[in-house]
Every structure is written in structure tokens, then in C-alpha cells.
Scaffold this motif. Sequence first.
Motif, PDB file in Angstrom:
ATOM      1  N   ASP A 432       0.930  -1.249   0.106  1.00 47.08           N
ATOM      2  CA  ASP A 432      -0.094  -0.155  -0.073  1.00 47.08           C
ATOM      3  C   ASP A 432       0.891   1.239  -0.017  1.00 47.08           C
ATOM      4  O   ASP A 432       1.100   1.994   1.047  1.00 47.08           O
ATOM      5  N   TRP A 433       1.386   1.575  -1.144  1.00 49.26           N
ATOM      6  CA  TRP A 433       2.448   2.861  -1.286  1.00 49.26           C
ATOM      7  C   TRP A 433       1.530   4.005  -1.496  1.00 49.26           C
ATOM      8  O   TRP A 433       0.511   4.184  -2.316  1.00 49.26           O
ATOM      9  N   LYS A 434       1.939   5.061  -0.608  1.00 50.35           N
ATOM     10  CA  LYS A 434       1.152   6.238  -0.644  1.00 50.35           C
ATOM     11  C   LYS A 434       1.540   7.097  -1.932  1.00 50.35           C
ATOM     12  O   LYS A 434       0.945   7.840  -2.388  1.00 50.35           O
ATOM     13  N   ASP A 435       2.922   7.210  -1.917  1.00 52.80           N
ATOM     14  CA  ASP A 435       3.496   7.995  -3.110  1.00 52.80           C
ATOM     15  C   ASP A 435       4.120   7.088  -4.236  1.00 52.80           C
ATOM     16  O   ASP A 435       4.912   6.249  -4.131  1.00 52.80           O
ATOM     17  N   LEU A 436       3.606   7.064  -5.108  1.00 58.09           N
ATOM     18  CA  LEU A 436       4.051   6.116  -6.512  1.00 58.09           C
ATOM     19  C   LEU A 436       4.817   7.209  -7.566  1.00 58.09           C
ATOM     20  O   LEU A 436       5.316   6.467  -8.672  1.00 58.09           O
ATOM     21  N   SER A 437       5.156   8.371  -7.151  1.00 65.76           N
ATOM     22  CA  SER A 437       5.909   9.196  -7.937  1.00 65.76           C
ATOM     23  C   SER A 437       7.181   9.049  -8.002  1.00 65.76           C
ATOM     24  O   SER A 437       8.022   9.568  -8.839  1.00 65.76           O
ATOM     25  N   GLN A 438       7.727   8.425  -6.886  1.00 62.40           N
ATOM     26  CA  GLN A 438       9.411   8.318  -6.642  1.00 62.40           C
ATOM     27  C   GLN A 438       9.742   6.991  -7.508  1.00 62.40           C
ATOM     28  O   GLN A 438       9.046   5.927  -7.567  1.00 62.40           O
ATOM     29  N   THR A 439      11.075   6.957  -7.683  1.00 64.52           N
ATOM     30  CA  THR A 439      11.621   5.668  -8.250  1.00 64.52           C
ATOM     31  C   THR A 439      11.850   4.917  -7.147  1.00 64.52           C
ATOM     32  O   THR A 439      11.882   4.911  -5.802  1.00 64.52           O
ATOM     33  N   ALA A 440      12.068   3.617  -7.568  1.00 61.97           N
ATOM     34  CA  ALA A 440      12.023   2.332  -6.339  1.00 61.97           C
ATOM     35  C   ALA A 440      13.183   2.645  -5.653  1.00 61.97           C
ATOM     36  O   ALA A 440      13.415   2.338  -4.255  1.00 61.97           O
ATOM     37  N   GLU A 441      14.520   2.903  -6.277  1.00 57.99           N
ATOM     38  CA  GLU A 441      15.633   3.079  -5.395  1.00 57.99           C
ATOM     39  C   GLU A 441      15.423   4.295  -4.510  1.00 57.99           C
ATOM     40  O   GLU A 441      16.158   4.520  -3.514  1.00 57.99           O
ATOM     41  N   GLU A 442      14.734   5.498  -4.919  1.00 61.17           N
ATOM     42  CA  GLU A 442      14.530   6.584  -4.084  1.00 61.17           C
ATOM     43  C   GLU A 442      13.913   6.043  -2.857  1.00 61.17           C
ATOM     44  O   GLU A 442      14.164   6.403  -1.552  1.00 61.17           O
ATOM     45  N   ILE A 443      12.712   5.691  -2.988  1.00 59.84           N
ATOM     46  CA  ILE A 443      11.848   4.773  -2.002  1.00 59.84           C
ATOM     47  C   ILE A 443      12.747   4.045  -0.874  1.00 59.84           C
ATOM     48  O   ILE A 443      12.675   3.933   0.218  1.00 59.84           O
ATOM     49  N   PHE A 444      13.388   3.170  -1.583  1.00 59.27           N
ATOM     50  CA  PHE A 444      14.534   2.190  -0.874  1.00 59.27           C
ATOM     51  C   PHE A 444      15.496   2.890  -0.132  1.00 59.27           C
ATOM     52  O   PHE A 444      15.643   2.614   1.167  1.00 59.27           O
ATOM     53  N   SER A 445      16.111   3.738  -0.724  1.00 59.61           N
ATOM     54  CA  SER A 445      17.030   4.543   0.027  1.00 59.61           C
ATOM     55  C   SER A 445      16.530   5.602   1.284  1.00 59.61           C
ATOM     56  O   SER A 445      17.386   5.338   2.206  1.00 59.61           O
ATOM     57  N   ALA A 446      15.410   5.981   1.106  1.00 60.62           N
ATOM     58  CA  ALA A 446      14.820   6.760   2.144  1.00 60.62           C
ATOM     59  C   ALA A 446      14.539   5.854   3.304  1.00 60.62           C
ATOM     60  O   ALA A 446      14.272   6.281   4.428  1.00 60.62           O
TER      61      ALA A 446
END
Length: 564
Positions: A432-446
Motif C-alpha cells: 500500500d504505497w502512498k507515493d507512487l511518483s518516486q523511483t524504486a531506489e529513491e523509496i528504498f534509500s529513504a
Amino acid sequence: MVAPQHFNVDGVSFSYPGGNRVLTDISFPVPSGSVTGLIGENGSGKSTLLSLIAGDLVPDVGTIITPEITGFIAQETSLPFTAPAAALIDEAVEELRDIERTIGVLSETMASDPDAPGLADQFDIALARAESSGVWELETRISTVLAGLGLANVDLATPLGEMSGGQRRRFALATLLLRPVDGMVLDEPTNHLDDEAVDFLVAELEAFSGPVLVASHDRYFLDTACDGLVDLDPSLGAEGGFGEETRQGQRFSGSFTDYLAAREARRQRWASDYAAQEHERARLEKAAGQSEEDVFHSHENKTEIRAASKFFADRAAKTVGNRLRSARANLEALERDAIPRPPARLRFHGIPQHDTASLGEPAVNAKDLAVPNRLAPLTLKVQPGEQLLVEGPNGSGKSTLLKLIDGVITDFEGELLIPEELTIDRLEQDDDWKDLSQTAEEIFSARTPKGTPSLVEMGLMTEAQSQTKLEDLSLGQRRRVSLGIILASPPDLLLLDEPTNHLSLALAEELESALLDFPGTVILTSHDRWIRRRWRKRKEQKDNRATLLSLKTLWSSEVWRDED
């Protein structure tokens, strides 16, 4: 011309409007009598390929050959909701009943006019069709199929719209099994089937004489029913390719177990070839960097004669030049055709910061734990380091139990004790991702600690996938991001709700293997029969970490443990 009794897919490619290429140069046969499994991560093109074979879509290039009468069942049925189940069954067996009616008409005609030309031949043909199609046992056959798929107690007068989705799905499958067809195309046929119904379907496909192509994520079904597999995941190689290893639509002979063995052999060969390449690369780089001083460690004159001294100097320069040119040319050739590094095997990159066994108390201690209408009263202890598999039918409370332990559900009856210092993380059944506009690596790194290997380095994604926005990734690829976050920094207590959902079968295998080496406590829910069978095998082998909680119904639960 005799109609083909096989499927053949030859050089098929397909793109959806907008240029989204789904299938590239797919070729494979499905001979008569074969059950071939079609596997691949969600979004790899399985349903698209089956729609092409069924004639609902047209390939951009390539040809598809099918038997004259091909039965097709989609993942989502389009049967009319207003029709009663009986009408669907009648429609499926109409051709067989026509044969019976034809025999009746011919019998009456022969009785009144026995010498009519050609009548006896027509009767013999109709009789042969009736015997080969099982017309005389049709009613028994209908009852057998309905019972085998768990539909024996459903009133056939019930409109489909008043049934559950699972019942409608099973009736669609029943009509396909009852209809006389030359070949079958099935999309996830074991969805909504219990273990007994899956076994019945396996027996039906084994008895079918025509070709069967079936897309499935069910590893138990693939292992039991199939004699060949086509893998739509080009995951045996990496970007840039590793020869034929990366071709989409690779065909493997044998069962799913055989497929796993073949993949492992290829992976080991890839690793061996890569190691040999890197050894050669190091040798060539060293050679390419050599100078005259490296080649000739001593520059003493070979003779006092000046001409001879010049001769040896010239020879040294020529030798060095030839070696340098050769080494650099070979290094350039190696770089052009370089074998990429094999993807890393899935593993946990961190472990709990303290040994939960030192807590001196259970990781989870529940007494008469219950949620009205969601989870029956349950008493349970999970020891540190234990790995508990929770199984049970839909609605028995598997996900509810995990949410209770994770603290998402706080309104419950009974007692639930968890040590305060215990870290907990949960992989949800559906992301259940809230923000789909980021890249996979950006979300992962954060969401992971600094210094964590990237999704690419963990073997979860290619470079291109990791730089793609979540909204453009498939469910399976999004699932890899969620999984990577947990693998990067695992908790003391890991809660996994249907963890193999949307994963490729190969990645699901790697996850299960990684769990065996994880020292923390694990509670896992799954309806996956393959996982459940392996868990029982672990128990049979006296693996003290593996325990099983069976939520049989809403009102009774059992915890099975080896007492030895």
C-alpha cells in the motif's frame, strides 16, 4: 487437411498501444498430451500470451498454431451473472447431448426404414463419437466434476451473481472440463481451489489427451501437473545479456523441481564463467600496463659491442610493444563481450541488534487471544528464534493475527504479551504505497540505513527498474522494493503475510532459502501448498525452529509442535 493437435508459438512479439512491449520473440511448442506451465512475475506477459493464443489479441509478428477446438478460461470469468449454474453446465455439454439426440433420431429412422442408404454408416459414426466422448456416462461425469471442484452442494438454480467469486471461478473451470475440446488454455486455474480440488484438477489434466498450456504461480501444481515449463522472466541474465540465458520464453523440460535444478546449474555456470573472465581481466590489465622495465628486470649490456647492445634494446622495445598491443586488444574484446556479474542471492543484510534468546521470555505470548468474527480464541507461545507458519482457509484470521502482534489492531479479547525491547516489522499481504511518483531506489534509500546495498546490488532489480517510478512498475516489482527494505534491516520479530504474493517463482525460492539462515523470529502466513509441504518436511526432519499453527476454522485452532 487434418487440424493440428498441438500448440505452437513461433517468433511472437506483442506491444500494447503506446509502445509498451510485453513479449519479444517467444517460441515454444506444446505437444499433444503435454501439460506445459507458463511462469513469470506479474507483468511478464503471461495473460497477454494466453489471450494471443485464445485469439482475443493479435501478435505484432509471429504465428500461433492451435487445435481446432481450444478451451480457454481466463483469470477473471466473463460468465453472465444472471444465468443459473445449470444453464452454464447445459451449454458446456450441449454438443455431447446433441450426439445422444442424433443417435436417437438415427435409431428411429433405422427402425422405420432399415434399408435407407448410408444410414448404418451414420449410426456407426455417431455411436463411435458417443463412446469416445463418454456420452453414456455424462450425468455421472457432471456430478464427478462438480464434486471434484467443491461444487457438489451448490444449488444449480443459483444465479452466478449470487455466488462468491471463488464459486463462479470454479464453475467456469467445470464447464471447461466438461466441454469436449482438443486443447486447453488455463490462466491461474488453482485460484480459489482447496487442496483436494487442486489434486482433482491435476488428475483431469493427466487424463486429457490434448495439449494443455497453463499459467500459474502455484509451485505445487506446477511440480505435480506439468512436464515442461516456459519462463517469461528473462532473469537468468542481466542487462546487456548473458547469451541465451536472458531470452524471454526459455523452455525447460520436466517438473518445477527439474526447473529449479536447471536454473541452479545455469547460475553456477554463469558464476564460474564470470570468475574466469575476471581472472583473465586482471591478467590482461596487468599485461597492458607493463613497460620495458617490467619485461626486462635487468638492462646489463649483453655484449661490450655497441651494435649488439642496440640490437637487444630494439628487440626489447619490439617485444614490449607487441605484448602491450595484444593485451590491450584482448582487453577491449573482453570489455565488448563482457559477462555481467551474476545477481546476488537474496539474503538478510543485517541481523537483530541483540540476541532475542537472551530476553528470557517468549517473543510472543498469547492467551485466549481473539477478535470477534475475525479470529477465534487462540493460546500461543512463540519462542525467540522460532519460525512459525500460520495456515488456514481465507477468513480464518491469519492476517488478523499478524496485525494484532504488530499493534495495528488494538481492540481484542484475551492477553497478548510481547517484550518491549523487541523490534517488529511486517511485510503486508498487498503493498500500500502512498507515493507512487518516486523511483524504486529513491523509496528504498529513504527507508533503509546509510550504506545499505542498492536494490541492484541485492539482486532484486536491474538498474533500469530501480530508476523507474513506482507507478510504472508491476505489482511484482513493487513487491521487491518492500522485500528489500525488510532484508536491508531486519527486525527481531519478522511478520510475513503471504510473502510470495506477486513474486517470481525463482525469487520466492530464494526468499525461503534466506529465511532458513535468518537467526531472528519469524511468523509467516501462507496458503501456498509448496511452502506448507516444505514446512512439514522440516518438522519431519526435526528442525526445532519450524512450527505450525493451523487455523482450521473460525472456531477451532490447533498448534502443532514436535515434543521430542
